[in-house]
Structure formats: structure tokens, C-alpha cells
Design a protein around this motif. Structure first.
Motif, PDB file in Angstrom:
ATOM      1  N   UNK A  50     -20.924 -46.365 -20.974  1.00  0.00           N
ATOM      2  CA  UNK A  50     -19.790 -45.992 -22.388  1.00  0.00           C
ATOM      3  C   UNK A  50     -19.272 -44.800 -21.982  1.00  0.00           C
ATOM      4  N   UNK A  51     -19.439 -43.769 -21.907  1.00  0.00           N
ATOM      5  CA  UNK A  51     -18.764 -42.486 -21.659  1.00  0.00           C
ATOM      6  C   UNK A  51     -17.606 -42.204 -20.542  1.00  0.00           C
ATOM      7  N   UNK A  52     -18.240 -43.719 -20.087  1.00  0.00           N
ATOM      8  CA  UNK A  52     -16.972 -42.965 -18.611  1.00  0.00           C
ATOM      9  C   UNK A  52     -16.228 -44.274 -18.627  1.00  0.00           C
ATOM     10  N   UNK A  53     -16.519 -45.260 -19.500  1.00  0.00           N
ATOM     11  CA  UNK A  53     -15.449 -45.832 -19.900  1.00  0.00           C
ATOM     12  C   UNK A  53     -14.556 -45.598 -21.154  1.00  0.00           C
ATOM     13  N   UNK A  54     -15.570 -44.603 -21.943  1.00  0.00           N
ATOM     14  CA  UNK A  54     -14.568 -44.164 -23.291  1.00  0.00           C
ATOM     15  C   UNK A  54     -13.199 -42.882 -22.707  1.00  0.00           C
ATOM     16  N   UNK A  55     -14.216 -42.825 -21.076  1.00  0.00           N
ATOM     17  CA  UNK A  55     -13.364 -40.993 -21.157  1.00  0.00           C
ATOM     18  C   UNK A  55     -11.949 -41.539 -19.843  1.00  0.00           C
ATOM     19  N   UNK A  56     -11.983 -42.899 -19.393  1.00  0.00           N
ATOM     20  CA  UNK A  56     -11.619 -43.222 -18.598  1.00  0.00           C
ATOM     21  C   UNK A  56     -10.198 -43.671 -19.241  1.00  0.00           C
ATOM     22  N   UNK A  57     -10.621 -44.438 -20.587  1.00  0.00           N
ATOM     23  CA  UNK A  57      -9.619 -44.876 -21.689  1.00  0.00           C
ATOM     24  C   UNK A  57      -8.591 -44.647 -22.658  1.00  0.00           C
ATOM     25  N   UNK A  58      -9.524 -43.032 -22.379  1.00  0.00           N
ATOM     26  CA  UNK A  58      -9.124 -41.745 -23.482  1.00  0.00           C
ATOM     27  C   UNK A  58      -7.988 -41.361 -21.930  1.00  0.00           C
ATOM     28  N   UNK A  59      -7.992 -41.019 -20.745  1.00  0.00           N
ATOM     29  CA  UNK A  59      -7.197 -40.622 -20.214  1.00  0.00           C
ATOM     30  C   UNK A  59      -5.852 -41.147 -19.979  1.00  0.00           C
ATOM     31  N   UNK A  60      -6.170 -42.295 -19.854  1.00  0.00           N
ATOM     32  CA  UNK A  60      -5.262 -43.244 -19.560  1.00  0.00           C
ATOM     33  C   UNK A  60      -4.550 -43.111 -21.018  1.00  0.00           C
ATOM     34  N   UNK A  61      -4.592 -43.712 -22.036  1.00  0.00           N
ATOM     35  CA  UNK A  61      -4.266 -43.442 -23.548  1.00  0.00           C
ATOM     36  C   UNK A  61      -3.670 -42.255 -23.500  1.00  0.00           C
ATOM     37  N   UNK A  62      -4.012 -41.079 -22.634  1.00  0.00           N
ATOM     38  CA  UNK A  62      -2.785 -39.993 -23.268  1.00  0.00           C
ATOM     39  C   UNK A  62      -2.310 -39.793 -21.779  1.00  0.00           C
ATOM     40  N   UNK A  63      -2.087 -40.244 -20.945  1.00  0.00           N
ATOM     41  CA  UNK A  63      -1.567 -40.368 -19.671  1.00  0.00           C
ATOM     42  C   UNK A  63       0.050 -41.558 -20.179  1.00  0.00           C
ATOM     43  N   UNK A  64      -0.638 -42.640 -20.827  1.00  0.00           N
ATOM     44  CA  UNK A  64       0.339 -43.491 -21.148  1.00  0.00           C
ATOM     45  C   UNK A  64       1.133 -43.123 -22.683  1.00  0.00           C
ATOM     46  N   UNK A  65       1.257 -42.205 -22.854  1.00  0.00           N
ATOM     47  CA  UNK A  65       1.862 -41.003 -23.681  1.00  0.00           C
ATOM     48  C   UNK A  65       0.928 -41.063 -25.398  1.00  0.00           C
ATOM     49  N   UNK A  66      -0.253 -41.528 -25.586  1.00  0.00           N
ATOM     50  CA  UNK A  66      -0.865 -41.437 -26.903  1.00  0.00           C
ATOM     51  C   UNK A  66      -0.937 -40.702 -27.486  1.00  0.00           C
ATOM     52  N   UNK A  67      -0.239 -40.405 -29.030  1.00  0.00           N
ATOM     53  CA  UNK A  67      -0.887 -38.798 -29.977  1.00  0.00           C
ATOM     54  C   UNK A  67      -2.657 -38.755 -29.781  1.00  0.00           C
ATOM     55  N   UNK A  68      -2.463 -37.818 -29.017  1.00  0.00           N
ATOM     56  CA  UNK A  68      -3.605 -37.114 -29.655  1.00  0.00           C
ATOM     57  C   UNK A  68      -4.352 -37.253 -31.025  1.00  0.00           C
ATOM     58  N   UNK A  69      -3.825 -37.205 -32.120  1.00  0.00           N
ATOM     59  CA  UNK A  69      -4.018 -37.570 -33.567  1.00  0.00           C
ATOM     60  C   UNK A  69      -5.169 -38.965 -33.304  1.00  0.00           C
ATOM     61  N   UNK A  70      -4.569 -39.617 -32.547  1.00  0.00           N
ATOM     62  CA  UNK A  70      -5.357 -41.177 -32.443  1.00  0.00           C
ATOM     63  C   UNK A  70      -6.792 -40.503 -31.888  1.00  0.00           C
ATOM     64  N   UNK A  71      -6.458 -39.808 -31.084  1.00  0.00           N
ATOM     65  CA  UNK A  71      -8.208 -39.270 -30.168  1.00  0.00           C
ATOM     66  C   UNK A  71      -8.931 -38.975 -31.393  1.00  0.00           C
ATOM     67  N   UNK A  72      -8.342 -38.120 -32.476  1.00  0.00           N
ATOM     68  CA  UNK A  72      -9.299 -37.389 -33.519  1.00  0.00           C
ATOM     69  C   UNK A  72      -9.807 -38.876 -34.638  1.00  0.00           C
ATOM     70  N   UNK A  73      -8.637 -39.329 -34.570  1.00  0.00           N
ATOM     71  CA  UNK A  73      -9.110 -40.271 -35.494  1.00  0.00           C
ATOM     72  C   UNK A  73     -10.094 -41.178 -35.028  1.00  0.00           C
ATOM     73  N   UNK A  74     -10.511 -41.598 -34.090  1.00  0.00           N
ATOM     74  CA  UNK A  74     -11.510 -42.185 -32.813  1.00  0.00           C
ATOM     75  C   UNK A  74     -12.728 -41.272 -32.956  1.00  0.00           C
TER      76      UNK A  74
END
Length: 166
Positions: free
Chosen positions: A42-66
Motif C-alpha cells: 500500500x505504501x509503495x502504491x501510494x508513493x507511486x501514485x503521489x509521485x506520478x500525480x505530482x509529475x502530472x501537475x497536481x497541486x500539492x494542496x491536494x496531497x495535503x487534503x489526502x
């Protein structure tokens, strides 16, 4: 005056019970091989999703909401069961260890099932994994209930000092 004393003891007991449950959850997740595999996946999948979302331009605030959502889920899982069990136990003046540890454990283990509202489709492997997680959550809640009982639950039904029969 007795009510204020009980409220102080109740607050102290909950202040100790919640971190004890959290510590139990962390220890079991770290020491249990099945939980380690689940957590690592789960942690690796979450880290992979987070890094790909950040690379795609997702705002860091969205990660803070998660992260805030995760913190809220953990607080409901770790705080609500001991508080609810303590309030019912204090109201009914229960002193039994079985009530505090058992009810807190059962409520903690049942919360994911209650929140989901239905059984997920899947085979025996998924059911076994969910049963394993429920056992971990039961242990977490039971530890919190035990700590609460040790601090405040044993004296829940005792009459005030100086009262007849005290």
C-alpha cells in the motif's frame, strides 16, 4: 465534586488509552509479516501514485487534503471507540474489564465493516485478509479499552467516600 473528579479521571484515562491503542496498531503493523506485506504494498502504491500525480501537475494542496483525510480516518478509528465505550460504561456504571476491552475491541474491528456497509466481492483470500485486519483492529481497540479500564474503569461504580456502604 465527585462528578468533576470522575471527569478528570475519565479524561486522563482517555488521554492514555488513545495513544496506547495507536502504539499497539503501529507495533502490530510493523511486527506482523502479513501486515508488513500489506503495508509495504500500500505504501509503495501510494508513493507511486503521489509521485506520478505530482509529475502530472497536481497541486500539492491536494496531497495535503489526502493526508488530512487519512488523519481523520485514523482519529475516528483510534479515538471514537474508546470514547464511546467509556461514555456508555460511565453512564451505566460498569466496572467489568470485559466491557471496556471487549466492547472497544469489537467496535474498533467493526468500524471498517460498518463504514463500508456491504461485503466486498472477492474470494476467500480477500476475506482472510479482511479478517486478519479485523483481528489487528480488535487488538488495537482492546488495548485502548484495557488502558482505560486500568485507569478509570475499575472505579466506575464505586460509591463516593464517606457514603453508606463505601
Amino acid at each position: 465534586m465527585r462528578v468533576l473528579g470522575r471527569l478528570l479521571i475519565l479524561s486522563l484515562a482517555l488521554l492514555l488509552a488513545v495513544p496506547a491503542g495507536a502504539l499497539t496498531l503501529v507495533l502490530v503493523l510493523v511486527l506482523d509479516p502479513a501486515a508488513q506485506a500489506w503495508l509495504a504494498g500500500g505504501a509503495l502504491a501510494g508513493l507511486d501514485a503521489t509521485l506520478s500525480d505530482l509529475a502530472a501537475g497536481m497541486a500539492p494542496e491536494t496531497m495535503l487534503l489526502a493526508l488530512a483525510g487519512l488523519a481523520q480516518a485514523l482519529s475516528v478509528l483510534l479515538v471514537a471507540p474508546p470514547v464511546l465505550v467509556a461514555l456508555v460504561g460511565e453512564t451505566l456504571r460498569l466496572r467489568a474489564l470485559a466491557w471496556y476491552a471487549g466492547a472497544a475491541g469489537l467496535l474498533t474491528a467493526a468500524l471498517p465493516w460498518l463504514a463500508r456497509g456491504a461485503v466486498r466481492p472477492g474470494g476467500a483470500e480477500r476475506l482472510a485478509a479482511e479478517g486478519h485486519l479485523s483481528a489487528i483492529l480488535f487488538l488495537t481497540g482492546a488495548t485502548a479499552g484495557l488502558v482505560y479500564w486500568l485507569v478509570a474503569g475499575r472505579s466506575a461504580a464505586q460509591p463516593p467516600r464517606g457514603a453508606p456502604g463505601a
